[in-house]
Design an enzyme around this catalytic site. Structure first.
Site, short mmCIF file in Angstrom:
data_model
loop_
_atom_site.label_atom_id
_atom_site.label_comp_id
_atom_site.label_asym_id
_atom_site.label_seq_id
_atom_site.Cartn_x
_atom_site.Cartn_y
_atom_site.Cartn_z
N TRP A 1 32.03 63.67 20.60
CA TRP A 1 31.38 64.84 19.97
C TRP A 1 30.58 65.55 21.05
CZ3 TRP A 1 25.97 65.66 19.52
CH2 TRP A 1 25.66 66.91 18.97
N GLU B 1 35.17 64.51 16.86
CA GLU B 1 34.32 64.94 15.75
C GLU B 1 34.02 66.44 15.83
OE1 GLU B 1 30.51 62.98 15.79
OE2 GLU B 1 29.91 63.76 13.84
N LYS C 1 32.25 70.13 14.31
CA LYS C 1 30.95 70.52 13.75
C LYS C 1 30.91 72.01 13.50
CE LYS C 1 26.04 69.68 14.37
NZ LYS C 1 25.03 68.89 15.05
N ASP D 1 32.46 64.28 9.85
CA ASP D 1 31.07 63.94 9.52
C ASP D 1 30.72 64.83 8.34
OD1 ASP D 1 28.19 64.40 9.47
OD2 ASP D 1 28.06 63.38 11.40
N HIS E 1 28.85 68.16 8.62
CA HIS E 1 29.34 69.16 9.56
C HIS E 1 30.22 70.24 8.96
CE1 HIS E 1 28.63 66.49 13.37
NE2 HIS E 1 27.57 66.62 12.60
N HIS F 1 32.02 59.86 9.66
CA HIS F 1 30.59 59.62 9.84
C HIS F 1 29.98 59.91 8.48
CE1 HIS F 1 29.64 60.02 14.43
NE2 HIS F 1 30.31 58.92 14.12
N ASP G 1 22.47 70.06 8.33
CA ASP G 1 22.95 68.76 8.81
C ASP G 1 21.75 67.91 9.22
OD1 ASP G 1 24.61 66.75 9.81
OD2 ASP G 1 24.76 67.71 11.78
N ASP H 1 20.85 64.87 8.56
CA ASP H 1 21.02 63.43 8.79
C ASP H 1 20.01 62.58 8.05
OD1 ASP H 1 23.41 63.12 10.53
OD2 ASP H 1 22.28 64.44 11.86
N ASP I 1 25.99 57.63 10.14
CA ASP I 1 25.34 58.49 11.13
C ASP I 1 24.18 59.24 10.47
OD1 ASP I 1 24.66 60.11 13.24
OD2 ASP I 1 26.42 61.41 13.12
C1 RNT Z 1 25.86 65.29 15.70
C2 RNT Z 1 26.95 64.35 15.39
C3 RNT Z 1 26.99 63.09 16.21
C4 RNT Z 1 25.63 62.49 16.46
C5 RNT Z 1 25.64 61.12 17.07
C6 RNT Z 1 24.30 60.73 17.61
O1 RNT Z 1 25.74 66.31 14.79
O2 RNT Z 1 26.93 64.02 14.04
O3 RNT Z 1 27.86 62.19 15.65
O4 RNT Z 1 24.89 62.44 15.28
O5 RNT Z 1 26.62 61.03 18.00
ZN ZN Z 2 28.27 62.47 13.37
#
Ligand code: RNT
Ligand code: ZN
Length: 412
Positions: free
Chosen positions: A180, A221, A223, A254, A257, A281, A289, A291, A321
């Site tokens: 990523w 990955e 985004k 993810d 994303h 993820h 996003d 997290d 994640d």
């Molecule tokens: C970032 C991505 C990625 C990170 C990690 C730390 O938006 O989700 O996967 O969160 O690699």
């Molecule tokens: Zn991620």
């Protein structure tokens, strides 16, 4: 007693709780190491960059490899089922006085984690770290127009492939290596094509290193935007999906994303039709996003239902994640991981064949009634039974509290 009753109730709906528990036991979750230290790592300890952010300042954050290791052990002891450790390159552990930059990382810099994994009989997944580093120039890495910058990060990617293979060989478990990059622009770019062309070229260069595809699964990955990178991200969904398809690597989704009303649960079936494996993820975005810690919510359940009812438990790499620095980090970690497992169990306890048949016969009224009824089945009793059988305590807050008092609070 309550489990026996629950078992009967589920059986009346054609659901075998024993089978569900057995299947759940064997699902591997890839546990992200970065919840323990707010994505800081050990190589540079630079401020987190790349358009991602942790917020909060809860005491007790892991500052050294030994502290992080201790915390991961605590998490592993409170989470049932099979686990893997998911590392970032920034978590390299150097010998005293030694330092290797990201373009010079070698397997020996991860021997610490290999020892950890072998002692616990778990595999390791890996992530090159394309952020929190002075060679990220103008928020660009693999797509940079500066050849020196681009080359540095290509080298990093190559080194990480080698390290991933080392993990697989040493642990005996395949390693998922996820790429990523944060690259993007805050404002409307004049050229959307050139950065993506450079990213493509860089990935081709990284993947030109021969590696054993049965040992290392490279994932990519995508985004949609990052903080400070709102207008354009190089590694968009279309870029990553097409690149993965052409190069026969594995796409990674993810669920933070995508646009807010776009759901990963709806994407899984399409991705499964065209890919041998897919990777996830699992996170929780609140308005962006962000997290947040994963909870037992609708979308997490829906994602897990898709994995289960599409018969894809062996085709989906499931990783977590999220990173919350505002609450006890061990509790955050455990809550998120258990939530994914609860969602998987919930999915395994659905009468999926009956439901699929109702859909095929257009009996939508009945389908809705059954779906809603399944939500109030004694799910908690089956979950409790699973925890007991795995020898994991269900009331983990007391444990977390004791750990905070005895270990975390001493980290000052
Ligand atoms: C970032 C991505 C990625 C990170 C990690 C730390 O938006 O989700 O996967 O969160 O690699
Ligand atoms: Zn991620």
């Amino acid at each position: 007693m309550s489990y026996c009753e629950a078992k009967e109730k589920y059986a009346k709906n054609g659901v075998d709780t024993e089978r569900a528990i057995e299947l759940l036991k064997n699902i591997t979750l890839s546990v992200h190491c970065w919840q323990g230290d707010d994505v800081t790592g050990f190589d540079r300890k630079q401020a987190l960059s790349g358009g991602i952010q942790t917020t909060g300042n809860y005491p007790g954050k892991a500052r050294t490899p030994d502290e992080l290791k201790e915390d991961i052990d605590k998490v592993f002891s409170l989470v049932p089922g099979k686990k893997k450790l998911n590392l970032h390159a920034s978590y390299a552990v150097f010998a005293d006085g030694e330092f290797a930059d990201r373009d010079e990382l070698r397997p020996e810099h991860f021997a610490y984690w290999v020892k950890f994994a072998k002692e616990r009989g778990v595999g390791i997944d890996f992530n090159p770290t394309f952020f929190s580093h002075p060679m990220v120039k103008d928020n660009l890495t693999l797509s940079s127009p500066d050849e020196e910058v681009r080359h540095f990060w290509v080298e990093h990617g190559k080194r990480c492939l080698e390290i991933s293979e080392y993990f697989a060989e040493e642990t005996g478990f395949p390693c998922v290596m996820n790429i990523w990059i944060p690259d993007g622009y805050k404002d409307i770019p004049a050229d959307r094509l050139a950065p993506r062309a450079r990213f493509k070229k860089s990935l081709d260069e990284i993947l030109s290193v021969p590696y054993d595809r049965s040992k290392v699964y490279v994932t990519l990955e995508s985004k949609v935007f990052g903080i400070g990178l709102e207008s354009y991200t190089v590694g968009s969904a279309e870029f990553c999906m097409n690149y993965a398809a052409c190069k026969r690597i594995t796409p990674l989704m993810d669920n933070g994303h995508y646009h807010p009303t776009e759901l990963v649960s709806d994407k899984i079936s399409s991705m499964l039709l065209f890919n041998e494996k897919i990777a996830l993820h699992i996170t929780r975005g609140v308005r962006w996003d962000s997290d947040h810690v994963v909870i037992f919510d609708d979308e997490t359940r829906e994602i897990c239902k898709e994995i289960v009812r599409n018969n894809a438990l062996d085709r989906v790499f499931i990783a977590t994640d999220y990173f919350d620095a505002s609450i006890n980090r061990i509790s955050a970690w455990v809550t998120g991981l258990r939530s994914v497992q609860k969602a998987l169990l919930f999915a395994l306890l659905q009468p999926e064949n009956t439901m699929k048949a109702l859909q095929a016969e257009s009996r939508f009224t009945e389908l809705m009634v059954l779906s809603e009824e399944m939500k109030v089945m004694p799910f908690g009793d089956v979950w409790e039974e699973y925890l007991n059988r795995e020898g994991v305590c269900s009331d983990f807050f007391a444990e977390i509290n004791a750990y905070e008092n005895n270990v975390l609070s001493k980290r000052v």
